[in-house]
Write an enzyme that holds these catalytic residues in place. Structure first.
Site, short mmCIF file in Angstrom:
data_model
loop_
_atom_site.label_atom_id
_atom_site.label_comp_id
_atom_site.label_asym_id
_atom_site.label_seq_id
_atom_site.Cartn_x
_atom_site.Cartn_y
_atom_site.Cartn_z
N TYR A 42 0.78 -1.20 0.07
CA TYR A 42 0.15 0.03 0.04
C TYR A 42 0.97 1.23 0.25
CZ TYR A 42 -3.55 -3.07 1.50
OH TYR A 42 -4.58 -4.18 1.61
N HIS B 144 0.23 -11.71 1.86
CA HIS B 144 -0.70 -11.25 1.23
C HIS B 144 -1.60 -12.03 0.25
CE1 HIS B 144 -1.67 -6.63 -0.05
NE2 HIS B 144 -2.73 -7.16 -0.19
N1 NAP Z 1 -5.96 -8.70 1.60
C1 NAP Z 1 -6.21 -7.98 0.49
O1 NAP Z 1 -5.59 -8.70 -0.65
C2 NAP Z 1 -7.12 -6.89 0.57
C3 NAP Z 1 -7.82 -6.40 -0.88
C4 NAP Z 1 -8.46 -5.40 -0.57
C5 NAP Z 1 -8.74 -4.78 0.34
N2 NAP Z 1 -7.92 -5.21 1.45
C6 NAP Z 1 -8.26 -4.45 2.85
O2 NAP Z 1 -9.46 -4.03 3.07
C7 NAP Z 1 -9.84 -2.81 3.17
C8 NAP Z 1 -11.26 -2.70 2.70
O3 NAP Z 1 -11.67 -3.10 1.28
P1 NAP Z 1 -11.42 -1.86 0.18
O4 NAP Z 1 -10.89 -0.79 0.45
O5 NAP Z 1 -11.25 -2.80 -1.04
O6 NAP Z 1 -13.07 -1.55 -0.04
P2 NAP Z 1 -14.30 -1.20 0.81
O7 NAP Z 1 -13.90 -0.86 2.19
O8 NAP Z 1 -15.34 -2.36 0.73
O9 NAP Z 1 -14.75 -0.06 0.15
C9 NAP Z 1 -14.32 1.31 0.07
C10 NAP Z 1 -15.11 2.33 -0.76
O10 NAP Z 1 -16.48 2.19 -0.22
C11 NAP Z 1 -16.59 3.78 -0.02
N3 NAP Z 1 -17.16 3.83 1.28
C12 NAP Z 1 -16.79 3.62 2.57
N4 NAP Z 1 -17.58 3.94 3.44
C13 NAP Z 1 -18.78 4.09 2.87
C14 NAP Z 1 -20.30 4.22 3.41
N5 NAP Z 1 -20.51 4.28 4.68
N6 NAP Z 1 -21.37 4.53 2.76
C15 NAP Z 1 -21.07 4.30 1.10
N7 NAP Z 1 -19.59 3.89 0.74
C16 NAP Z 1 -18.65 3.86 1.62
C17 NAP Z 1 -15.42 4.40 -0.03
O11 NAP Z 1 -15.51 5.72 -0.29
P3 NAP Z 1 -14.78 7.21 0.38
O12 NAP Z 1 -13.23 6.55 0.55
O13 NAP Z 1 -14.84 8.13 -0.74
O14 NAP Z 1 -15.56 7.25 1.44
C18 NAP Z 1 -14.72 3.55 -0.91
O15 NAP Z 1 -14.99 4.02 -2.22
C19 NAP Z 1 -8.84 -2.12 2.26
O16 NAP Z 1 -8.53 -0.81 2.57
C20 NAP Z 1 -7.54 -3.05 2.57
O17 NAP Z 1 -7.11 -2.46 3.95
C21 NAP Z 1 -7.38 -6.23 1.52
#
Ligand code: NAP
Length: 244
Positions: free
Chosen positions: A37, A93
């Site tokens: 990241y 990862h």
């Molecule tokens: N291990 C892995 O391979 C892997 C892969 C993917 C993710 N991850 C981890 O999981 C975390 C979360 O997953 P992600 O970042 O993929 O996606 P997520 O948390 O499912 O979604 C983030 C998106 O949702 C929006 N959002 C956030 N809160 C909201 C709400 N209350 N209402 C409506 N929309 C909302 C955000 O917009 P805004 O930012 O504009 O608010 C952003 O566009 C990552 O940040 C990372 O730490 C790990």
């Protein structure tokens, strides 16, 4: 391990610093990052500036599988960037190639045995891959971090993790969710919360760790405010059914 944490993928530079400061201010104690990241330095700064005691925090970072064979150097670099003496959880990862799967896991265990990380786990691993790690080392990953959301609900997989004593940590709770789905909207209205809060509460009641990401202060707060309502068992089942 806290059930609700803060995800930081795609948050970099000052945005990462600001978002983590807000998250820590509103009460999150689990911060999820990864070498990949590119934000460990800013997260470390945010943690220090928050003034929160280290023992109250749960910091996760992840080994990029291309660094397999260089586990020790990789975790030392993460700790240097974060400015921490240890992380609470270090994950592979995603699975490295078939031939390096077990060797990488042994490198992770060695770092844990040397006290650089408290627990080790994996991410994006299948049950068969976890069974291979356990078969070779006798040590199950503490956690498997995988995509999870109502649309991906899989009771069999949840049970398989529990049977192996592996905590299921879900990622991308919103990316894989239609927040306008009538099931979620109706339940949200009943509890005077948002569909996003319903999705997070559903994780909590399944005891699945969830790590929503947001760059927006109001949403960072909204996503942590899931402790004052309860979904009924009928509501839980209706949300589970979105996975069919
Ligand atoms: N291990 C892995 O391979 C892997 C892969 C993917 C993710 N991850 C981890 O999981 C975390 C979360 O997953 P992600 O970042 O993929 O996606 P997520 O948390 O499912 O979604 C983030 C998106 O949702 C929006 N959002 C956030 N809160 C909201 C709400 N209350 N209402 C409506 N929309 C909302 C955000 O917009 P805004 O930012 O504009 O608010 C952003 O566009 C990552 O940040 C990372 O730490 C790990």
């Amino acid at each position: 391990m806290p059930l609700v944490g803060f995800g930081t993928w795609r948050l970099t530079g000052r945005d990462a610093y600001r978002a983590v400061r807000v998250a820590l201010d509103v009460g999150y104690r689990l911060i999820d990052t990864a070498t990949m990241y590119g934000n460990e330095t800013q997260i470390g700064e945010a943690i220090r500036d928050s003034g929160i005691a280290r023992h109250e925090l749960f910091v996760t970072t992840k080994l990029p599988p291309e660094n397999a064979g260089r586990e020790r150097a990789t975790i030392e670099a993460s700790l240097g960037a974060l400015g921490l003496e240890h992380v609470d959880l270090w994950l592979v990862h995603w699975p490295p190639g078939e031939r390096t799967l077990v060797r990488t896991w042994q490198g992770m265990l060695a770092a844990r045995d040397d006290g650089l990380v408290t627990s080790v786990g994996v991410s994006n691993h299948r049950v068969a891959e976890i069974d291979r790690l356990v078969g070779a080392t006798g040590e199950a990953p503490a956690v498997n971090q995988i995509p999870w959301a109502p649309s991906r609900f899989d009771g069999g997989l949840l049970r398989a993790m529990r049977e192996r004593d592996v905590v299921l940590e879900g990622y991308s709770p919103f990316k894989n969710t239609n927040l306008r789905a009538s099931t979620l909207v109706d339940i949200a209205r009943r509890h005077a919360v948002t569909p996003a809060q319903v999705v997070l509460r559903w994780h909590v009641q399944h005891e699945v760790v969830v790590i929503p990401k947001s760059a927006t202060a109001a949403r960072i707060g909204e996503n942590f405010d899931v402790w004052t309502f309860d979904l009924s068992s009928d509501e839980m089942r209706a949300i589970d059914a979105l996975g069919r």
